[in-house]
Design a protein around this motif. Structure first.
Motif, PDB file in Angstrom:
ATOM      1  N   TYR A 117     -42.372 -36.486   3.452  1.00 56.84           N
ATOM      2  CA  TYR A 117     -41.751 -37.416   2.511  1.00 56.84           C
ATOM      3  C   TYR A 117     -42.314 -37.234   1.099  1.00 56.84           C
ATOM      4  CZ  TYR A 117     -38.686 -41.515   1.988  1.00 56.84           C
ATOM      5  OH  TYR A 117     -37.645 -42.368   1.668  1.00 56.84           O
ATOM      6  N   PRO A 118     -43.642 -37.216   0.930  1.00 54.99           N
ATOM      7  CA  PRO A 118     -44.152 -36.944  -0.423  1.00 54.99           C
ATOM      8  C   PRO A 118     -43.690 -35.594  -0.962  1.00 54.99           C
ATOM      9  CG  PRO A 118     -45.893 -37.821   0.975  1.00 54.99           C
ATOM     10  CD  PRO A 118     -44.740 -37.511   1.873  1.00 54.99           C
ATOM     11  N   ARG A 119     -43.574 -34.609  -0.077  1.00 52.37           N
ATOM     12  CA  ARG A 119     -43.129 -33.285  -0.527  1.00 52.37           C
ATOM     13  C   ARG A 119     -41.701 -33.327  -1.055  1.00 52.37           C
ATOM     14  NH1 ARG A 119     -44.042 -29.120  -3.376  1.00 52.37           N
ATOM     15  NH2 ARG A 119     -43.033 -27.190  -2.691  1.00 52.37           N
ATOM     16  N   ALA A 120     -40.829 -34.044  -0.358  1.00 50.88           N
ATOM     17  CA  ALA A 120     -39.448 -34.163  -0.814  1.00 50.88           C
ATOM     18  C   ALA A 120     -39.382 -34.840  -2.176  1.00 50.88           C
ATOM     19  CB  ALA A 120     -38.628 -34.947   0.206  1.00 50.88           C
ATOM     20  N   VAL A 121     -40.183 -35.872  -2.362  1.00 53.92           N
ATOM     21  CA  VAL A 121     -40.197 -36.577  -3.644  1.00 53.92           C
ATOM     22  C   VAL A 121     -40.715 -35.670  -4.754  1.00 53.92           C
ATOM     23  CG1 VAL A 121     -41.109 -38.568  -4.896  1.00 53.92           C
ATOM     24  CG2 VAL A 121     -40.468 -38.798  -2.486  1.00 53.92           C
ATOM     25  N   GLN A 122     -41.735 -34.871  -4.451  1.00 57.85           N
ATOM     26  CA  GLN A 122     -42.261 -33.950  -5.455  1.00 57.85           C
ATOM     27  C   GLN A 122     -41.219 -32.903  -5.840  1.00 57.85           C
ATOM     28  OE1 GLN A 122     -44.799 -34.101  -7.326  1.00 57.85           O
ATOM     29  NE2 GLN A 122     -44.695 -32.073  -8.284  1.00 57.85           N
ATOM     30  N   LEU A 123     -40.466 -32.406  -4.867  1.00 55.92           N
ATOM     31  CA  LEU A 123     -39.400 -31.453  -5.177  1.00 55.92           C
ATOM     32  C   LEU A 123     -38.370 -32.080  -6.110  1.00 55.92           C
ATOM     33  CD1 LEU A 123     -38.837 -29.846  -1.658  1.00 55.92           C
ATOM     34  CD2 LEU A 123     -39.822 -28.710  -3.666  1.00 55.92           C
ATOM     35  N   TYR A 124     -38.060 -33.345  -5.885  1.00 53.14           N
ATOM     36  CA  TYR A 124     -37.139 -34.043  -6.777  1.00 53.14           C
ATOM     37  C   TYR A 124     -37.751 -34.187  -8.162  1.00 53.14           C
ATOM     38  CZ  TYR A 124     -33.921 -37.589  -8.530  1.00 53.14           C
ATOM     39  OH  TYR A 124     -33.001 -38.268  -9.295  1.00 53.14           O
ATOM     40  N   ALA A 125     -39.022 -34.572  -8.203  1.00 56.38           N
ATOM     41  CA  ALA A 125     -39.700 -34.762  -9.483  1.00 56.38           C
ATOM     42  C   ALA A 125     -39.723 -33.475 -10.297  1.00 56.38           C
ATOM     43  CB  ALA A 125     -41.120 -35.270  -9.255  1.00 56.38           C
ATOM     44  N   GLU A 126     -39.796 -32.351  -9.608  1.00 60.71           N
ATOM     45  CA  GLU A 126     -39.811 -31.049 -10.267  1.00 60.71           C
ATOM     46  C   GLU A 126     -38.413 -30.563 -10.636  1.00 60.71           C
ATOM     47  OE1 GLU A 126     -41.834 -28.504  -7.555  1.00 60.71           O
ATOM     48  OE2 GLU A 126     -43.791 -29.452  -7.849  1.00 60.71           O
ATOM     49  N   GLY A 127     -37.396 -31.325 -10.293  1.00 58.09           N
ATOM     50  CA  GLY A 127     -36.022 -30.949 -10.605  1.00 58.09           C
ATOM     51  C   GLY A 127     -35.523 -29.770  -9.810  1.00 58.09           C
ATOM     52  N   ARG A 128     -36.034 -29.594  -8.595  1.00 59.49           N
ATOM     53  CA  ARG A 128     -35.708 -28.404  -7.807  1.00 59.49           C
ATOM     54  C   ARG A 128     -34.640 -28.640  -6.747  1.00 59.49           C
ATOM     55  NH1 ARG A 128     -41.316 -26.276  -5.701  1.00 59.49           N
ATOM     56  NH2 ARG A 128     -39.942 -24.769  -4.692  1.00 59.49           N
ATOM     57  N   LEU A 129     -34.088 -29.846  -6.676  1.00 62.41           N
ATOM     58  CA  LEU A 129     -33.088 -30.155  -5.659  1.00 62.41           C
ATOM     59  C   LEU A 129     -31.689 -30.169  -6.269  1.00 62.41           C
ATOM     60  CD1 LEU A 129     -34.882 -33.039  -3.730  1.00 62.41           C
ATOM     61  CD2 LEU A 129     -34.969 -30.582  -3.288  1.00 62.41           C
ATOM     62  N   GLN A 130     -30.788 -29.436  -5.637  1.00 58.53           N
ATOM     63  CA  GLN A 130     -29.406 -29.386  -6.084  1.00 58.53           C
ATOM     64  C   GLN A 130     -28.500 -29.673  -4.893  1.00 58.53           C
ATOM     65  OE1 GLN A 130     -28.086 -28.849  -9.256  1.00 58.53           O
ATOM     66  NE2 GLN A 130     -26.157 -29.428  -8.259  1.00 58.53           N
ATOM     67  N   VAL A 131     -27.716 -30.757  -4.985  1.00 55.67           N
ATOM     68  CA  VAL A 131     -26.806 -31.115  -3.899  1.00 55.67           C
ATOM     69  C   VAL A 131     -25.492 -30.378  -4.083  1.00 55.67           C
ATOM     70  CG1 VAL A 131     -25.610 -32.998  -2.725  1.00 55.67           C
ATOM     71  CG2 VAL A 131     -27.893 -33.380  -3.700  1.00 55.67           C
ATOM     72  N   GLU A 132     -25.116 -29.646  -3.030  1.00 58.86           N
ATOM     73  CA  GLU A 132     -23.846 -28.925  -3.026  1.00 58.86           C
ATOM     74  C   GLU A 132     -23.095 -29.308  -1.759  1.00 58.86           C
ATOM     75  OE1 GLU A 132     -24.667 -24.780  -3.328  1.00 58.86           O
ATOM     76  OE2 GLU A 132     -25.758 -24.962  -5.238  1.00 58.86           O
ATOM     77  N   GLY A 133     -22.184 -30.278  -1.877  1.00 58.26           N
ATOM     78  CA  GLY A 133     -21.483 -30.767  -0.706  1.00 58.26           C
ATOM     79  C   GLY A 133     -22.454 -31.449   0.240  1.00 58.26           C
ATOM     80  N   ARG A 134     -22.527 -30.973   1.480  1.00 63.13           N
ATOM     81  CA  ARG A 134     -23.447 -31.540   2.454  1.00 63.13           C
ATOM     82  C   ARG A 134     -24.815 -30.885   2.407  1.00 63.13           C
ATOM     83  NH1 ARG A 134     -22.160 -35.134   5.701  1.00 63.13           N
ATOM     84  NH2 ARG A 134     -24.067 -34.673   6.874  1.00 63.13           N
ATOM     85  N   CYS A 135     -24.977 -29.882   1.579  1.00 62.68           N
ATOM     86  CA  CYS A 135     -26.222 -29.108   1.570  1.00 62.68           C
ATOM     87  C   CYS A 135     -27.062 -29.432   0.337  1.00 62.68           C
ATOM     88  CB  CYS A 135     -25.920 -27.609   1.594  1.00 62.68           C
ATOM     89  SG  CYS A 135     -25.058 -27.066   3.093  1.00 62.68           S
ATOM     90  N   VAL A 136     -28.369 -29.333   0.518  1.00 58.13           N
ATOM     91  CA  VAL A 136     -29.308 -29.454  -0.596  1.00 58.13           C
ATOM     92  C   VAL A 136     -29.984 -28.110  -0.782  1.00 58.13           C
ATOM     93  CG1 VAL A 136     -31.372 -30.584  -1.490  1.00 58.13           C
ATOM     94  CG2 VAL A 136     -29.720 -31.900  -0.147  1.00 58.13           C
ATOM     95  N   ARG A 137     -29.816 -27.520  -1.940  1.00 55.98           N
ATOM     96  CA  ARG A 137     -30.462 -26.255  -2.266  1.00 55.98           C
ATOM     97  C   ARG A 137     -31.781 -26.550  -2.982  1.00 55.98           C
ATOM     98  NH1 ARG A 137     -27.363 -23.691   1.261  1.00 55.98           N
ATOM     99  NH2 ARG A 137     -25.137 -23.774   0.707  1.00 55.98           N
TER     100      ARG A 137
END
Length: 225
Positions: free
Chosen positions: A189-209
């Motif tokens: 969970y902290p890792r997912a939040v850090q990825l978001y904080a770093e701007g590294r998550l891109q939602v494409e339809g049902r997938c997260v890149r």
């Protein structure tokens, strides 16, 4: 786009119970591995341990009683509007559900589209909803685990961000399996939040890149070994 933030990511946490995942987020922030700040914790349970954990770390803790909304045809939406007012008051950028035992409505989902995360104790899309560990044992799966996903209107159906797997042992009970899964929840969970904080998550339809994600296609988890 990925990059370093000028200020910590402002988090709002919704919790109903003991708040162990909340504590994992707090610990990651205090350890310096998560570039975020919890600005408010909100609970629908007055005696939720999560509120006490928040107070212990100097985080505003808000109990919102759902009873005044009960009996109205739009009771869930009315309650979520009250939550939304609190989140907006604290300028929350990302909402985390951490053992929050209410289904959120479009009032919150639309306000925080792709900005609300949940963690679920199964390898989604398998075993959504309640008693995921019990479901896993009843189906005889060899691997169980947990999933962090963005929240959508479908229960546990949002785009998957990160998962962790644990082996299912012959002697497992729902309780023992839940404990091993919980250890991984506290990691991812902290890792997912850090990825978001770093701007590294891109939602494409049902997938997260995930930008710049390390991968090794030659490796796999196998159980039995």
């Amino acid at each position: 786009m990925s990059g370093k933030r000028a200020t910590p990511l402002r988090l709002g946490v919704l919790a109903s119970g003991r708040g162990s995942n909340l504590q994992a987020i707090i610990d990651a922030i205090e350890a310096g591995s998560l570039a975020a700040q919890i600005v408010v914790v909100v609970s629908n349970k007055q005696n939720a341990q999560a509120l006490e954990r928040a107070r212990k770390h100097g985080v505003p803790a808000v109990f919102l009683d759902p009873k005044p909304c009960a009996g109205r045809p739009d009771s869930r939406e009315t309650y979520d509007r009250a939550i939304l007012e609190v989140l907006q008051k604290y300028d929350v950028e990302l909402v985390l559900l951490a053992g929050y035992m209410k289904i959120v409505t479009p009032v919150l989902i639309n306000a925080y589209q792709n900005r609300m995360m949940n963690i679920h104790p199964s390898l989604l899309p398998a075993f959504p909803g309640l008693d995921a560990q019990k479901q896993a044992l009843e189906w005889g799966v060899k691997l169980a685990g947990c999933t962090v996903h963005f929240v959508t209107e479908g229960v546990d159906e949002g785009p998957i961000i990160i998962q962790a797997a644990v082996p299912v042992l012959d002697e497992d009970t729902p309780e023992t399996l839940a404990l091993r899964i919980l250890e991984q929840e506290h990691r991812i969970y902290p890792r997912a939040v850090q990825l978001y904080a770093e701007g590294r998550l891109q939602v494409e339809g049902r997938c997260v890149r995930v930008a710049d994600a390390a991968s090794d296609a030659a490796r796999a988890i196998r159980n039995p070994a």
